[in-house]
Design a protein around this motif. Structure first.
Motif: not given
Length: 176
Positions: A28-34, A36-37, A110
């Motif tokens: 998800t967009h949230e998974d990718k953002a996490e 990347k962080s 992932d």
């Protein structure tokens, strides 16, 4: 009896289908953002460790495996060679300062991430040699191994500018 077998088969298949891990589940967009962080924090810690002339974090985050490849201004290296060269270089430095101009991160899945660091660095060796690393670029491949991000491949390049220290005649004679 035949209906009971069919019912049991349907129930068994349903259980397997519900408990089997999803194949190629898209992030998800949230998974990718996490992710990347997490990678941003690692790259920032690599730069901080370099600026503090410490290599302990490198040894923790770089993959200590025979498949690791580190390519720098002197060539391609195994993990042990890369760490030895890095330790020697940082031990000879009085200061170094990496400055990030841009960090690009691509999350493939992932388990695989590529980070591209663009920036510059200025440094000075303990014997007074000053250097500028203009247009410093590092391409880094991270893999999630045992639930930890490890840097498995890195390639660094830069336009290196060296300025020799001012010398007096005594220093010149001693070096001859």
């Amino acid at each position: 009896m035949k209906n009971k077998i069919i019912c049991l088969l349907i129930v068994a298949l349903s259980i397997v289908a519900c408990t089997a891990p999803p194949k190629d589940k898209a992030l998800t967009h949230e998974d990718k953002a996490e992710i990347k962080s997490e990678i941003t924090a690692i790259v920032d810690s690599i730069a901080t460790s370099a600026n503090e002339l410490r290599t302990d974090y490198f040894k923790k985050i770089y993959w200590n495996n025979e498949e690791f490849i580190g390519v720098d201004l002197t060539g391609a290296h195994s993990y042990d060679e890369y760490m030895k060269e890095t330790d020697e270089m940082y031990a000879s430095m009085k200061s170094i300062n990496f400055v990030e101009d841009q960090l690009s991160i691509v999350v493939f899945d992932d388990k695989t991430v590529v980070a591209l660091f663009e920036g510059k660095a200025k440094g000075e060796s303990k014997d007074g040699v000053k250097m500028n690393l203009n247009n410093f670029n590092a391409s880094m491949v991270f893999r999630n191994i045992d639930n930890q991000w490890k840097l498995v491949y890195t390639h660094e390049s830069a336009e290196q500018e060296i300025m020799m220290p001012e010398t007096d005649s005594t220093m010149v004679e001693e070096s001859m």
